[in-house]
Design an enzyme around this catalytic site. Structure first.
Site, PDB file in Angstrom:
ATOM      1  N   GLU A 142     -12.278   4.717  10.308  1.00 23.06           N
ATOM      2  CA  GLU A 142     -11.359   5.806  11.231  1.00 23.06           C
ATOM      3  C   GLU A 142     -10.978   6.872  10.541  1.00 23.06           C
ATOM      4  OE1 GLU A 142      -8.887   6.600  14.827  1.00 23.06           O
ATOM      5  OE2 GLU A 142     -10.926   6.142  14.088  1.00 23.06           O
ATOM      6  N   ASP A 196     -13.110   0.437  12.926  1.00 23.08           N
ATOM      7  CA  ASP A 196     -12.144   1.444  12.412  1.00 23.08           C
ATOM      8  C   ASP A 196     -12.076   0.887  10.859  1.00 23.08           C
ATOM      9  OD1 ASP A 196     -10.854   2.585  14.586  1.00 23.08           O
ATOM     10  OD2 ASP A 196      -9.983   0.817  15.141  1.00 23.08           O
TER      11      ASP A 196
END
Length: 252
Positions: A80, A108
């Site tokens: 992320e 992420d």
């Protein structure tokens, strides 16, 4: 809200959020709630990986700042916050190296201990509702989902919370602090209510021409294992500064 975000979050997180919104053609001066949400999500992702390493025996270990063992392998790869091209490059590299199944959507994090991608969620609503939305979108049992709320609740795939209780408590405390700071400035209701958010968005659109475009600096992150792809985005001093700021949220 924009002033609050710039005061409450580390400048590096703000910079990454600005870059993300610019990449998707969004105006942070209008969509200020989204700006705050992106910064919050980024910070949770950083805190999730913070201090967690893997030792020579392949076991997870927590190492505090300044410990000489900090040269151990990071347990989590942060995906992320990267631009989409670099993020997919990192995902592909991880899949080629570990044999992990390539996800449909950008996750992420990657957990090198459990050998799985992780999707982090931060919600202003009920955790189980947001969890189901994430699960229905991802449609993959290979990606682990972990949801946090601003009220201290959390939900994870098969109730496997990955982190130790203290690390999760640090994240929950930070989210609660953000909520309290927003509430003290009269920002929380509009942050939670979609109706109020739309009203603020409509108001912002009317004054869009008066909003000066925000210059955005490109900032990239990569782990030591991927130094061949590009230089490190952050040296140890910048990392220390970022970590030290996690629990700081100055008042006006």
């Amino acid at each position: 809200m924009e002033d609050f975000v710039r005061q409450c979050f580390n400048p590096m997180i703000v910079e990454l959020a600005e870059k993300t919104m610019k990449e998707y053609g969004e105006n942070l001066k209008i969509e200020t709630n989204k700006f705050a949400a992106i910064c919050t999500h980024l910070e949770v992702c950083f805190m999730y990986s913070d201090f967690h390493f893997i030792n020579e025996q392949g076991e997870s270990t927590i190492v505090e700042l300044g410990d000489p063992n900090a040269l151990l392998k990071h347990r989590f790869e942060i995906i992320e916050g990267r631009d989409r091209t670099m993020a997919w490059t990192v995902v592909n590299s991880i899949c080629n190296t570990t044999g992990a199944e390539k996800p449909k959507f950008l996750p992420d994090l990657y957990d090198y201990k459990e050998n799985r991608f992780i999707e982090i969620g931060v919600t202003r609503r009920e955790v189980h509702i947001y969890y189901l939305e994430k699960a229905n979108k991802i449609k993959s049992e290979k990606t682990h989902i972990h949801i946090f709320s601003f009220t201290g609740e959390e939900m994870a795939t098969k109730t496997d919370y990955t982190l130790d209780e203290e690390s999760r408590a640090r994240i929950k405390t930070r989210l609660f602090t953000i909520r309290q700071e927003m509430a003290s400035r009269g920002l929380w209701d509009s942050f939670v209510s979609p109706r109020e958010e739309k009203r603020q968005l409509k108001k912002g659109l009317k004054s869009q021409e008066q909003c000066a475009s925000l210059p955005t600096k490109v900032s990239r992150r990569t782990s030591p294992a991927l130094k061949i792809l590009e230089p490190m985005w952050m040296d140890s001093n910048r990392t220390a500064t970022l970590r030290a700021s996690f629990l700081k949220c100055p008042k006006k």
